[in-house]
Design an enzyme around this catalytic site. Structure first.
Site, short mmCIF file in Angstrom:
data_model
loop_
_atom_site.label_atom_id
_atom_site.label_comp_id
_atom_site.label_asym_id
_atom_site.label_seq_id
_atom_site.Cartn_x
_atom_site.Cartn_y
_atom_site.Cartn_z
N ASP A 61 0.83 -1.21 0.00
CA ASP A 61 0.00 0.00 0.00
C ASP A 61 0.87 1.26 0.00
O ASP A 61 0.35 2.38 -0.07
CB ASP A 61 -1.01 -0.01 1.15
CG ASP A 61 -0.37 -0.12 2.51
OD1 ASP A 61 0.86 -0.18 2.60
OD2 ASP A 61 -1.13 -0.15 3.52
N SER A 62 2.20 1.09 0.01
CA SER A 62 3.11 2.22 -0.26
C SER A 62 2.79 2.84 -1.61
O SER A 62 3.20 3.96 -1.89
CB SER A 62 4.57 1.77 -0.21
OG SER A 62 4.78 0.66 -1.06
N ASP A 100 -0.81 -6.30 -0.04
CA ASP A 100 -1.25 -5.68 1.21
C ASP A 100 -2.77 -5.58 1.31
O ASP A 100 -3.44 -5.14 0.36
CB ASP A 100 -0.71 -4.24 1.29
CG ASP A 100 0.59 -4.14 2.05
OD1 ASP A 100 0.95 -5.09 2.78
OD2 ASP A 100 1.27 -3.11 1.90
N LYS A 129 -0.94 -9.58 3.09
CA LYS A 129 -0.15 -9.06 4.22
C LYS A 129 -1.00 -8.08 5.03
O LYS A 129 -1.76 -7.31 4.45
CB LYS A 129 1.11 -8.36 3.70
CG LYS A 129 1.95 -7.70 4.79
CD LYS A 129 3.36 -7.37 4.34
CE LYS A 129 3.53 -6.07 3.62
NZ LYS A 129 3.17 -4.87 4.40
N GLU A 131 -0.87 -5.56 8.85
CA GLU A 131 0.01 -4.95 9.85
C GLU A 131 -0.48 -5.26 11.26
O GLU A 131 -1.68 -5.15 11.54
CB GLU A 131 0.06 -3.43 9.64
CG GLU A 131 0.68 -3.06 8.31
CD GLU A 131 0.83 -1.55 8.10
OE1 GLU A 131 0.60 -0.78 9.05
OE2 GLU A 131 1.18 -1.16 6.97
N GLU A 198 9.82 -4.01 10.01
CA GLU A 198 10.19 -2.69 9.51
C GLU A 198 10.78 -1.82 10.61
O GLU A 198 10.19 -1.67 11.69
CB GLU A 198 8.96 -2.00 8.89
CG GLU A 198 9.26 -0.61 8.35
CD GLU A 198 8.22 -0.09 7.36
OE1 GLU A 198 7.26 -0.81 7.02
OE2 GLU A 198 8.39 1.06 6.92
#
Ligand code: KIV
Length: 280
Positions: A61-62, A100, A129, A131, A198
């Site tokens: 999602d960057s 993501d 993925k 978080e 990260e």
């Protein structure tokens, strides 16, 4: 040259030419072979990355920041993720694809599973993925229990950037480090197949990697992770503004986009990246 043909000769060896699976990544961890990962968001870069022998992609999602021009990853939607993941999947033949789940798309078990299914069915994801660590264990177990592999993401969590108070190194100090190790263990116990770590100290990255059976992929987590990932636009030197310490501009070394990607692949494989100046 034919349109759509990769712009570089294949950089892959024979072992790499069959599609990468989760089992491949697990056996790379066992054999001490570094996993090379980059983000990608479209067909053109995906072809170049595959020809360079990148093992694994994160369709992250960057993309909200580097492709869509937002300040954070928070505004990215499921439709955005599906659109970009499908562009990658249309041409991807070799590399393992992790996609993501965007902000607030996995707030409860049913929503998480429905959106994970969309990323697989419409976006061609091999794995999704999300978080979070201990707090996400139930949701991870639910998605995995329905046959969809999950990658965890611990340490700095860009979707929680407001509550973290900005882009800062996580896990400094014994208590904070213990919590991140507990997150990693909770994800593995819930059935996660990979963990992205990260922006944490290199010592903690090494400790978690030695502790887990599943592969760890580091971004600012030191040289001892099982694999490394960078945001593609950052390592090509085209992201505006101040970049974190762990980013290396491979374009100045590689001289061209394919050259930069190959320089990154080689540097990760033989342990030259990340160097001490890229670690915390
Ligand atoms: O969105 C992203 O690019 C990520 C990084 C860890 C690679 O999640």
């Amino acid at each position: 040259m034919r349109a759509g043909q990769p712009v570089i000769d294949s950089h892959m060896n024979n072992k790499q030419s069959s599609p990468v699976t989760l089992e491949t990544l697990q056996s790379m961890k066992r054999d001490g072979e570094k996993i090379v990962c980059l983000t990608t968001y479209d067909a053109g870069f995906t072809r170049v990355l595959e020809a360079a022998g990148v093992d694994m992609f994160i369709i992250g999602d960057s993309l909200g920041m580097v492709v869509m021009g937002y300040d954070t990853t928070v505004p990215v939607t499921m439709d955005d993720m599906v659109h970009h993941a499908a562009s990658v999947a249309r041409v991807g033949r070799h590399s393992y694809r992790v996609v993501d789940l965007p902000y607030q798309s996995y707030s409860n078990k049913d929503m998480a599973l429905a959106n994970a299914r969309r990323l697989v069915d419409e976006g061609g994801a091999d794995m999704v993925k999300l978080e979070g660590g201990t707090d996400m264990a139930t949701i991870v177990a639910h998605i995995v229990g329905h046959g969809i592999p999950v990658c965890g993401h611990i340490g700095l969590l860009p979707q929680s950037i407001e509550s973290l108070g900005g882009y800062k190194v996580q896990g400094h100090g014994a208590e904070a480090a213990r919590e991140i190790l507990a997150d990693a263990r909770a994800l593995q116990a819930a059935g996660a197949g990979l963990v992205v770590m990260e922006c944490i100290p290199a010592t903690l990255g090494a400790e978690i990697t030695a502790d887990l059976e599943i592969p760890t992929i580091g971004i600012g987590a030191g040289p001892d992770c099982d694999g490394q990932v960078l945001v593609l636009y950052d390592m090509l030197g085209i992201t505006q503004g101040r970049l974190p310490r762990f980013v290396k501009d491979f374009m100045s070394e590689g001289g061209s986009i394919p050259g930069a990607i190959m320089a990154y692949v080689d540097a990760v494989r033989d342990g030259r990246y990340p160097a001490p100046e890229h670690t915390y």
